[in-house]
Design a protein around this motif. Sequence first.
Motif: not given
Length: 210
Positions: A137-147, A165-167
């Motif tokens: 979940e942290t890895e996915v959010l890190r990707g979101v944070a860099t757009a 999407k599940r994460h």
Amino acid sequence: MTVLIAGETALLRDALTELLQAQPDICVLGQTAGEHETLRKAAALEPHVVLMEPWAKWSAVIRTVRTLRRLSPCSAVLALPSRNAVVDRQALEAAGLRNYLPRDAGWTALLAAVRSLAPAAVQDAVKRPVPALSRRETEVLRGVATAMTNQQIASGLGITTGTVKRHLHAAFRKLDAVSRLDAVTQAVAAGLLIPPAPGSACGAETLDVG
């Protein structure tokens, strides 16, 4: 907590409204486009915070802040001066300004500054434990944070977009987030995610997890 947004730039007012309204603990009471309207609405609504983009010289801003604090003494004033503004901080603080941020401070710093001005009772009411995020979940959010898009995140982590999407859904539930930007902001505020480096496109994509 309640916020009144004041300033002459409609685009900035709308952007601030969208950001703050996405936060579960913040209610934007409205926008104002000039000194007299700001003073009138602040006196009527008594917001916890007046977030002000100065529309005049700083000497006039000092007068406005002083009048606003008299009309709505429970309202804290947070100013967003232009990048090159010469700010007389001592005079502003004497007039009643609680804080100011440079225009390039970033969303995370802005949210932290706004929340820091909430009355103690409001701050206590919104404090809640945040469940830990899983490694993925942290890895996915890190990707979101860099757009990054879901597809880009999936490709980088070697998983499917459905798994991404599940994460994201799981992270949204844990953080009580309402958007991708909100999820990143909440994770950073809770110390669960390291803020992106300056100049990155953090939160540029604010679509939902779908």
